[in-house]
Design a protein around this motif. Structure first.
Motif, PDB file in Angstrom:
ATOM      1  N   PHE A   1       0.826  -1.216   0.000  1.00  0.00           N
ATOM      2  CA  PHE A   1       0.000   0.000   0.000  1.00  0.00           C
ATOM      3  C   PHE A   1       0.858   1.263   0.000  1.00  0.00           C
ATOM      4  O   PHE A   1       0.508   2.252  -0.652  1.00  0.00           O
ATOM      5  CB  PHE A   1      -0.950   0.014   1.194  1.00  0.00           C
ATOM      6  N   ARG A   2       1.978   1.230   0.696  1.00  0.00           N
ATOM      7  CA  ARG A   2       2.886   2.393   0.751  1.00  0.00           C
ATOM      8  C   ARG A   2       3.437   2.701  -0.639  1.00  0.00           C
ATOM      9  O   ARG A   2       3.462   3.856  -1.067  1.00  0.00           O
ATOM     10  CB  ARG A   2       4.026   2.093   1.733  1.00  0.00           C
ATOM     11  N   ARG A   3       3.852   1.673  -1.341  1.00  0.00           N
ATOM     12  CA  ARG A   3       4.403   1.868  -2.696  1.00  0.00           C
ATOM     13  C   ARG A   3       3.344   2.363  -3.684  1.00  0.00           C
ATOM     14  O   ARG A   3       3.633   3.168  -4.560  1.00  0.00           O
ATOM     15  CB  ARG A   3       5.045   0.588  -3.200  1.00  0.00           C
TER      16      ARG A   3
ATOM     17  N   LEU B   1       6.280   7.896   5.646  1.00  0.00           N
ATOM     18  CA  LEU B   1       5.241   7.225   6.431  1.00  0.00           C
ATOM     19  C   LEU B   1       5.580   7.297   7.914  1.00  0.00           C
ATOM     20  O   LEU B   1       4.711   7.583   8.742  1.00  0.00           O
ATOM     21  CB  LEU B   1       5.084   5.769   5.983  1.00  0.00           C
ATOM     22  N   ALA B   2       6.827   7.069   8.241  1.00  0.00           N
ATOM     23  CA  ALA B   2       7.260   7.130   9.640  1.00  0.00           C
ATOM     24  C   ALA B   2       7.015   8.516  10.225  1.00  0.00           C
ATOM     25  O   ALA B   2       6.469   8.650  11.321  1.00  0.00           O
ATOM     26  CB  ALA B   2       8.738   6.760   9.746  1.00  0.00           C
TER      27      ALA B   2
ATOM     28  N   THR C   1      11.328   1.816  12.613  1.00  0.00           N
ATOM     29  CA  THR C   1      10.107   1.186  13.131  1.00  0.00           C
ATOM     30  C   THR C   1       9.245   0.683  11.986  1.00  0.00           C
ATOM     31  O   THR C   1       8.766  -0.456  12.012  1.00  0.00           O
ATOM     32  CB  THR C   1       9.309   2.175  14.003  1.00  0.00           C
ATOM     33  N   ILE C   2       9.063   1.521  10.978  1.00  0.00           N
ATOM     34  CA  ILE C   2       8.263   1.105   9.810  1.00  0.00           C
ATOM     35  C   ILE C   2       8.928  -0.078   9.124  1.00  0.00           C
ATOM     36  O   ILE C   2       8.263  -1.046   8.735  1.00  0.00           O
ATOM     37  CB  ILE C   2       8.074   2.285   8.821  1.00  0.00           C
TER      38      ILE C   2
ATOM     39  N   GLN D   1      -4.444   4.729   8.609  1.00  0.00           N
ATOM     40  CA  GLN D   1      -5.009   6.029   8.250  1.00  0.00           C
ATOM     41  C   GLN D   1      -4.155   6.717   7.190  1.00  0.00           C
ATOM     42  O   GLN D   1      -4.679   7.267   6.219  1.00  0.00           O
ATOM     43  CB  GLN D   1      -5.121   6.900   9.494  1.00  0.00           C
ATOM     44  N   ASN D   2      -2.847   6.675   7.356  1.00  0.00           N
ATOM     45  CA  ASN D   2      -1.949   7.314   6.398  1.00  0.00           C
ATOM     46  C   ASN D   2      -1.932   6.607   5.047  1.00  0.00           C
ATOM     47  O   ASN D   2      -1.626   7.225   4.027  1.00  0.00           O
ATOM     48  CB  ASN D   2      -0.533   7.389   6.967  1.00  0.00           C
TER      49      ASN D   2
END
Length: 63
Positions: free
Chosen positions: A8-10, A19-20, A29-30, A50-51
């Motif tokens: 989803f991030r990509r 994102l972090a 952490t991510i 949410q992000n």
């Protein structure tokens, strides 16, 4: 716990760093969450979802 954070991030063109920052954590952490080395707190799981504009249950797969 498996997850689809990287996928989803990509799709959104976000880096781990971005994102972090948006979630109030460090990039490592991510990275650890994405690589199944760390299970996030409930608060962090909701912030990540949410992000990434998805529901928590779409993002994480409980085995």
């Amino acid at each position: 716990m498996k997850n689809k954070i990287k996928e989803f991030r990509r799709k959104l063109g976000l880096t781990q760093e971005t994102l972090a920052y948006n979630c109030g954590v460090v990039r490592q952490t991510i990275n650890c969450v994405e690589n199944d080395k760390y299970d996030p707190t409930l608060d962090l799981a909701f912030k990540i979802a949410q992000n990434l504009h998805v529901k928590v249950d779409e993002l994480f797969i409980y085995e």
